[in-house]
Write an enzyme that holds these catalytic residues in place. Sequence first.
Site, mmCIF file in Angstrom:
data_model
loop_
_atom_site.group_PDB
_atom_site.id
_atom_site.type_symbol
_atom_site.label_atom_id
_atom_site.label_comp_id
_atom_site.label_asym_id
_atom_site.label_seq_id
_atom_site.Cartn_x
_atom_site.Cartn_y
_atom_site.Cartn_z
ATOM 1 N N LYS A 170 51.752 21.577 64.745
ATOM 2 C CA LYS A 170 51.113 22.608 65.570
ATOM 3 C C LYS A 170 52.201 23.546 66.079
ATOM 4 C CE LYS A 170 46.780 21.022 66.019
ATOM 5 N NZ LYS A 170 45.540 21.783 65.876
ATOM 6 N N ASP A 201 50.037 25.089 62.082
ATOM 7 C CA ASP A 201 48.723 25.420 62.645
ATOM 8 C C ASP A 201 48.906 26.071 64.000
ATOM 9 O OD1 ASP A 201 46.104 25.605 63.388
ATOM 10 O OD2 ASP A 201 45.655 23.469 63.216
ATOM 11 N N GLU A 206 47.784 27.747 59.462
ATOM 12 C CA GLU A 206 46.352 27.864 59.771
ATOM 13 C C GLU A 206 46.160 28.846 60.911
ATOM 14 O OE1 GLU A 206 44.548 24.025 60.613
ATOM 15 O OE2 GLU A 206 45.797 23.109 59.059
ATOM 16 N N ASP A 229 40.706 27.810 59.060
ATOM 17 C CA ASP A 229 40.158 26.567 59.609
ATOM 18 C C ASP A 229 38.960 26.944 60.488
ATOM 19 O OD1 ASP A 229 39.632 24.140 60.790
ATOM 20 O OD2 ASP A 229 41.579 23.873 61.730
ATOM 21 N N LYS A 271 36.781 20.177 57.664
ATOM 22 C CA LYS A 271 36.672 19.053 58.601
ATOM 23 C C LYS A 271 35.216 18.630 58.664
ATOM 24 C CE LYS A 271 40.590 20.371 61.458
ATOM 25 N NZ LYS A 271 41.012 21.401 62.425
HETATM 26 MG MG LIG Z 1 43.628 23.974 62.406
#
Ligand SMILES: [Mg+2]
Length: 323
Positions: free
Chosen positions: A134, A162, A191, A214, A236
């Site tokens: 992240k 991300d 992302e 995403d 997801k």
């Molecule tokens: Mg993501």
Amino acid sequence: MRHATIFRYSIPFSGGAVLRDAQPKTRDGLILRLTEDRREGWGEAAPLPKFSRESLAQAETDLRNAAQRWLEYAAPPEDSCPSAAFASSCAQAELDGVLPEARATRGALLCDGDLDTFIARLRASSNIALAKLKIGRDTPEREGERINLLLSMFPYLRLRLDANRVFTLDEARRFAQKIALPFRARIDFIEEPCVDSLTSLAFAQETAIAIAWDESARETGFVVQAVSGVAAIVVKPTLTGSIAHCRALCDAARRQKLSAVISSSIESTLGLTQLARLAAWLTPETPHGLDTAHLLGTQVLRRWRDCETPKLDIDDLEERWRA
Ligand SMILES: [Mg+2]
């Protein structure tokens, strides 16, 4: 004879750093078991706070509704929330024997916040080729320097980053400027780097760092489309819906020559192992994003590879409903 049972679990959660801002102490979810004659199928509905649109209570209502319809030999409801639709489609697929058993083992190693711990983990496992981090919590310059350092320390490492839409275009540019040009090609994608998708596209086109959708891929009207600078879509299932829905997304991505990355919404190990089976089935060529078992204090019903935490069995779960 058909029977359905819904269980609930609540297990210790230590992944606050992965869930931006939200710091829950437990991860709560529902488990559906369908049985018919001697066959059975399981599914998990675990809405992720701050990411799922539905609450756990809503998921429970929808899951019960879907189970009730299955008991009556009726078609599945079309208006189930994503987590309940995913759970009931998994249970059905297991029962029907259509979800292959083989699990994908190739995935990205997830950094859950602390870079030093993460570097130690990378050093300890010499064969790790892909990691996910992240970004967007520190200044763009410091984040960029950290990523640059990581890429220089591990010459074979590739990264998925991300940003969850936190950067302005200017911040994203400042981040990218810290990454040496030859290293940029080792970032498979970032992302959602910027506040909106057009800005993210502009970033990709001017920095030569690819991006992935995403959050955008779950917005109404999203179309899977090959666009310059876009490398992948993140799928997801807990946030998306049924296996059929996820499969359609993966197929569309393949037709557009984009990667589809089956990813975790921090399901228990029951849901995670099913996601690893989905990844082997639907996206065998793409490393998955399922390295989240270590964020949970207990496993549920099925074991995750290399995970040493204790496992809950059926008797340890709270039974919520049975018919
Ligand atoms: Mg993501």
